[in-house]
Design an enzyme around this catalytic site. Structure first.
Site, PDB file in Angstrom:
ATOM      1  N   GLY A 101       0.816  -1.219   0.000  1.00  0.00           N
ATOM      2  CA  GLY A 101       0.000   0.000   0.000  1.00  0.00           C
ATOM      3  C   GLY A 101       0.843   1.260   0.000  1.00  0.00           C
ATOM      4  O   GLY A 101       2.049   1.231   0.243  1.00  0.00           O
ATOM      5  N   GLY A 165       1.004  -8.548  -3.837  1.00  0.00           N
ATOM      6  CA  GLY A 165       1.180  -9.866  -4.421  1.00  0.00           C
ATOM      7  C   GLY A 165       2.144  -9.832  -5.599  1.00  0.00           C
ATOM      8  O   GLY A 165       3.021  -8.975  -5.701  1.00  0.00           O
ATOM      9  N   GLY A 191       5.137  -8.190   4.712  1.00  0.00           N
ATOM     10  CA  GLY A 191       4.962  -9.164   3.639  1.00  0.00           C
ATOM     11  C   GLY A 191       5.998  -8.983   2.545  1.00  0.00           C
ATOM     12  O   GLY A 191       6.555  -9.955   2.016  1.00  0.00           O
ATOM     13  N   ASP A 220       1.186   1.785   9.550  1.00  0.00           N
ATOM     14  CA  ASP A 220       0.609   1.384  10.842  1.00  0.00           C
ATOM     15  C   ASP A 220       1.646   1.259  11.946  1.00  0.00           C
ATOM     16  O   ASP A 220       1.289   1.058  13.110  1.00  0.00           O
ATOM     17  CB  ASP A 220      -0.100   0.033  10.705  1.00  0.00           C
ATOM     18  CG  ASP A 220      -1.317   0.091   9.811  1.00  0.00           C
ATOM     19  OD1 ASP A 220      -1.761   1.210   9.489  1.00  0.00           O
ATOM     20  OD2 ASP A 220      -1.829  -0.976   9.432  1.00  0.00           O
TER      21      ASP A 220
END
Length: 481
Positions: A101, A165, A191, A220
């Site tokens: 993101g 991804g 990730g 975050d």
């Protein structure tokens, strides 16, 4: 000093309980590599610096609060330029990729990697990978120069594009090998860093002289070990605008309620720090702290109490809070995930707003006016503020220094105020979360005067969880004692 190692981390032991969790080096699997004098020796910018090369034995402790009889504990290798480098400037062909993101500061990191490679080390072959990991094998590259990237820090987003991804290790490493790339800079969250670790391992398996450096990105602040992630300060600052708007709306109406949903899928740091910074928030709800709606000490009862006292109230809720309550009310709730493997969350902001409206609809003597604000994508898309710009610059420079010095399979990060090289597995082993038995959460509760919503069993369970306090909270504790 004794040592042991695996592909992702080398562990060295010294006297008095000293442990160095070291990062891999190209010479671990390619011995007898040629070295070159560091170009910074003749760089005018560094000519006035008294000691501009980092000592090879310098390390940074993970924990700085110790007792006189405790061991020295875990340390990480200090980041910075070394006297010798393992790449000749003309031979370097670097690439940069952004994944996941959006986050304030992405363009600043890209800019500073390009500028640092050029101005410090004389490297002028830098490629941008278009569109995240899948861009390695399905899209064209972008040539990055200081001129191309000069003003991009003033814009939000990433000039390289991003995606979730698309991680195909073999195709990615094939592309790296085919393009002759020997330095890979990967910007992304936990990730993405897991993907970077797999890329490093495949590169090592093929015995390629390619340095892989990660720059951790998560708005975050949910990456462990490091003090904070870039973009977090900007997010907290920008969240103030939404909270202020909610407060104005609430204060201007009879029994006005302002609800603000902030980012925080699993970790409530943005909501917590924005609440503490604002002083206009009456209740903050985060994923780490369960809450309930009904009953005298429930959320509805607390809202009624604040409305009777002040005539208005402001509620801040992190996007991951209350998901178990929401799921229990939604029939056939699907356990879907996005391309990064993150669980797709229900909109808790809309849900809590509707539940509050439904509750007060049953109380005709207390009509309310509720305004709901979701600034999530506005916050993600803005440029980084001054504090984050400085931080992004230092992260980028540290990554470049590390790659040029031959280190690989590492993430750069701030630990106790010092820049370090951290093994990938330490960054990806768990998520950083607010510890609700920590003093920082207690400070928030005392600031808002909200109930903890925790029963005796919840408190007992929270205390049993052996979650190490975050550096961010440790630092805050020390500075405010």
């Amino acid at each position: 000093m004794g040592s042991q190692s695996n592909y992702q981390m080398k562990v060295g032991n010294g006297e008095f309980g000293y442990v160095l969790e070291d990062v891999p080096h190209l010479t671990d699997y390619i011995p007898d590599l040629a070295t070159y004098p560091n170009p910074l020796r003749s760089n005018p910018a560094y000519s006035v610096v008294k000691q501009y090369f980092v000592d090879m034995d310098d390390s940074i402790p993970q924990k700085i609060v110790v007792h006189k009889d405790t061991p020295r504990g875990v340390h990480f290798r200090r980041a910075g330029p070394r006297q010798k480098v393992y790449f000749a400037s003309d031979d370097v062909r670097a690439c940069i990729v952004t994944c996941g993101g959006l986050c304030p500061g992405l363009n600043t990191v890209i800019r500073e990697i390009v500028h640092s490679l050029d101005y410090m080390y004389g490297v002028n072959q830098v490629l941008g990978i278009d569109g995240g990991y899948r861009g390695f094998y399905s899209k064209n590259t972008i040539t990055l120069t200081p001129k191309v990237t000069n003003d991009i820090h003033k814009r939000g987003g990433t000039i390289l594009g991003t995606s979730r991804g698309g991680h195909d290790t073999m195709k990615i490493v094939d592309s790296i090998q085919d393009r002759g790339i020997n330095q890979v800079y990967i910007i992304g969250g936990d990730g993405t860093q897991k993907g970077a670790a797999v890329i490093y391992e495949e590169i090592r398996r093929r015995n390629l002289k390619v340095a892989v450096a990660g720059i951790p990105k998560t708005i975050d602040n949910d990456i462990p070990v490091i003090d904070r992630s870039f973009g977090f300060d900007t997010a907290v600052e920008e969240a103030q605008r939404a909270i202020n708007a909610a407060h104005v709306e609430a204060e201007s109406a009879e029994n006005g309620i302002g609800v603000v949903k902030l980012m925080g899928r699993y970790s409530g740091f943005i909501a917590m720090y924005a609440t503490l910074a604002s002083r206009d928030v009456d209740c903050c709800l985060i994923p780490e702290s369960p809450f309930y709606l009904e009953g005298e000490c429930g959320l509805f009862g607390y809202i009624e109490k604040k409305l009777k006292e002040n005539g208005h109230m402001v509620l801040v809720i992190a996007e991951g809070a209350g998901q178990e309550l929401l799921a229990a009310e939604i029939q056939n709730a699907k356990n879907e995930k996005d391309a990064s493997g993150n669980k797709l969350l229900q909109d808790v902001g809309l849900w809590i707003s509707q539940r509050i409206k439904d509750h007060f609809a049953k109380l005709p003597k207390m009509p309310i006016t509720l305004k709901y604000i979701d600034p999530t994508y506005m916050i993600r898309a803005i440029p980084s503020n001054a504090s984050d710009n400085v931080y992004c610059t230092l992260l980028a420079q540290s990554a470049v220094h590390g790659a040029m010095a031959g280190y690989t399979g590492f993430t750069v990060g701030l630990v106790n105020g010092r820049h370090t090289y951290i093994p990938f597995n330490r960054i990806t082993e768990r998520q950083n979360k607010v510890v609700i038995t920590d003093r920082m959460w207690a400070r928030l509760l005392s600031s808002t005067n909200q109930p903890s919503f925790l029963g005796p069993k919840d408190v007992k369970a929270a205390k049993k969880e052996e979650v190490p306090p975050t550096q961010l909270l440790d630092d805050a504790d020390e500075k405010t004692k």
